[in-house]
Write a protein that holds these residues in place. Structure first.
Motif, PDB file in Angstrom:
ATOM      1  N   VAL A 108       6.949  -3.229   3.087  1.00  0.00           N
ATOM      2  CA  VAL A 108       5.809  -4.111   2.846  1.00  0.00           C
ATOM      3  C   VAL A 108       4.569  -3.593   3.570  1.00  0.00           C
ATOM      4  O   VAL A 108       3.463  -3.571   3.010  1.00  0.00           O
ATOM      5  CB  VAL A 108       6.140  -5.551   3.299  1.00  0.00           C
ATOM      6  N   ALA A 146       1.556  -5.994  -0.777  1.00  0.00           N
ATOM      7  CA  ALA A 146       2.591  -6.728  -0.046  1.00  0.00           C
ATOM      8  C   ALA A 146       3.512  -7.487  -0.999  1.00  0.00           C
ATOM      9  O   ALA A 146       4.744  -7.501  -0.803  1.00  0.00           O
ATOM     10  CB  ALA A 146       1.932  -7.702   0.935  1.00  0.00           C
ATOM     11  N   ALA A 151       7.556  -6.853  -1.438  1.00  0.00           N
ATOM     12  CA  ALA A 151       8.482  -7.934  -1.108  1.00  0.00           C
ATOM     13  C   ALA A 151       9.410  -8.251  -2.276  1.00  0.00           C
ATOM     14  O   ALA A 151      10.613  -8.482  -2.094  1.00  0.00           O
ATOM     15  CB  ALA A 151       7.698  -9.179  -0.697  1.00  0.00           C
TER      16      ALA A 151
END
Length: 424
Positions: free
Chosen positions: A101, A327, A331
């Motif tokens: 991430v 991000a 994820a």
């Protein structure tokens, strides 16, 4: 300094504290981190609202160097605190998902930022085109670790799997971003410093790791108490380390940050907490508000115009899509549920004071002009202010909601991170 200058300096410090406290409290009432209000107070004290003449009357030109000196000390101590709060155990516990991430939320905004900088350079040319491109990319990649930690605390997420993961991602992000910024400063000429001095970085690191770190372990042993002598020694170390990196052309903030990282962790939780609390009370109350106002002197949005608004929109688009998108996608690749992925991406999109410090460095080095600096400051404020509303959008209603139904668990991803999922 003359009596007139000393008088104005003291009056202005009092005014800065009043504005900082008032706007910080107002921001907190609106559900925002106090830093948002303090930054806005600094901007409003500048020429954007007051105009150049009134701003100069309230904060005379002859005392601004003194305010800038206090602001620099505040930034140095803030970077020391960032390094001090870096928890290497948390980084090790979170494993591959935190690294993925963090890297993704650096690489994507960096690439988009460089692409945007290629477009912006024709309107905001500098003496060093490559330095400009890399700096804008690096500025888009920042996450404000302290602001993120405060948001997690305020919303009761600190002890959750998601909170631990967010802290780990932000910590890795911080290390990568500051390393990237150091490289950009070196490439950009380090403000005219002798480039040969950069070769001293290697022996400097060797001394810090081989000499200073063992001395700190001996001085700040687990059973040690925080005496005035030990606290003074820590302050001296921060200042000397910052002075060394500034002299080498890497900016003092890197030396202050590294000294905080070198403070021993094992068995020193109480001692580090006392150091952090002592520094934070004075620094956050007096020195950092001065930094906000000094930074606000340079923000002028009064003449931005239609073309500037287009540029600001592009900056916002790149900043949010790059950081949030990088991000979120990473994820989801680790099978974190969409809701938690959105919350994590929201937290990684906060920039706060960290971004403001980086932008100030860019302005000092001539990599940003005043107009672009002003627009980037707006981006930093807006992306940080977005965090609260976006977290509510993803279903987190804050600390007060103690009796809401238990949220989705970080199922498979949680197991890969900590061994067992916790409620978010």
């Amino acid at each position: 300094m003359s009596t007139h200058q000393v008088t104005f300096l003291l009056l202005d410090l009092a005014l800065i504290l009043l504005l900082s406290r008032a706007f910080g409290a107002l921001a907190a009432k609106l559900g925002q981190p106090p830093v948002i209000g303090e930054v806005i107070a600094g901007i409003l004290a500048g020429p954007t609202l007051l105009g150049s003449d009134l701003s100069t009357t309230l904060f005379p030109t002859e005392i601004r160097p003194s305010l800038a000196a206090l602001a620099n000390i505040g930034v140095a101590m803030f970077m020391f605190m960032v390094g001090l709060e870096l928890n290497r155990r948390v980084l090790r516990r979170q494993g591959a998902i935190a690294v993925t991430v963090s890297v993704s939320s650096i690489v994507l905004p960096l690439g988009l930022g460089i692409a945007l900088a290629t477009f912006l350079w024709s309107r905001h040319p500098t003496d060093h085109r490559l330095g400009f491109l890399l700096f804008v990319g690096a500025a888009m990649s920042v996450t404000a670790f302290p602001v993120l930690a405060r948001i997690l605390t305020d919303r009761g997420l600190t002890q959750t799997t998601l909170g631990g993961l967010a802290l780990a991602c932000a910590a890795i992000d911080d290390v990568l971003a500051w390393t990237l910024l150091a490289a950009v400063i070196a490439i950009g000429g380090a403000g005219g410093s002798d480039s040969l001095l950069l070769l001293l970085v290697v022996p400097y690191l060797a001394v810090m790791l081989g000499v200073v770190r063992p001395l700190l372990r001996r001085m700040l042993a687990p059973a040690a108490k925080l005496t005035p002598g030990r606290l003074t020694a820590v302050f001296i170390g921060v200042l000397l380390s910052g002075a060394a990196t500034e002299w080498m052309g890497l900016h003092f903030l890197f030396g202050a940050f590294l000294f905080g990282v070198l403070i021993p962790r094992d068995g020193t939780e109480r001692l580090r907490g006392e150091i952090l609390g002592t520094v934070e009370r004075f620094n956050g109350t007096l020195l950092l508000p001065v930094f906000f106002v000094v930074a606000g002197f340079r923000v002028d949005l009064s003449g931005i115009g239609a073309a500037g608004l287009v540029e600001l929109a592009l900056i916002m688009l790149v900043a949010v899509s790059g950081k949030f998108g990088g991000a979120y996608v990473a994820a989801r690749l680790h099978r974190l549920p969409p809701r938690q992925s959105g919350m994590l991406a929201t937290l990684m999109n906060t920039r706060g004071l960290t971004e403001l410090i980086i932008l100030t460095v860019g302005l000092q080095l001539g990599l940003l002009d005043q107009d672009l600096y002003s627009m980037m400051v707006v981006m930093a404020v807006v992306t940080t202010a977005m965090a609260g509303p976006l977290l509510r959008l993803f279903g987190h209603t804050g600390v007060a909601d103690r009796h809401e139904p238990e949220p989705d668990r970080v199922a498979t991803a949680g197991k890969s991170v900590t061994g067992a999922p916790d409620p978010v």
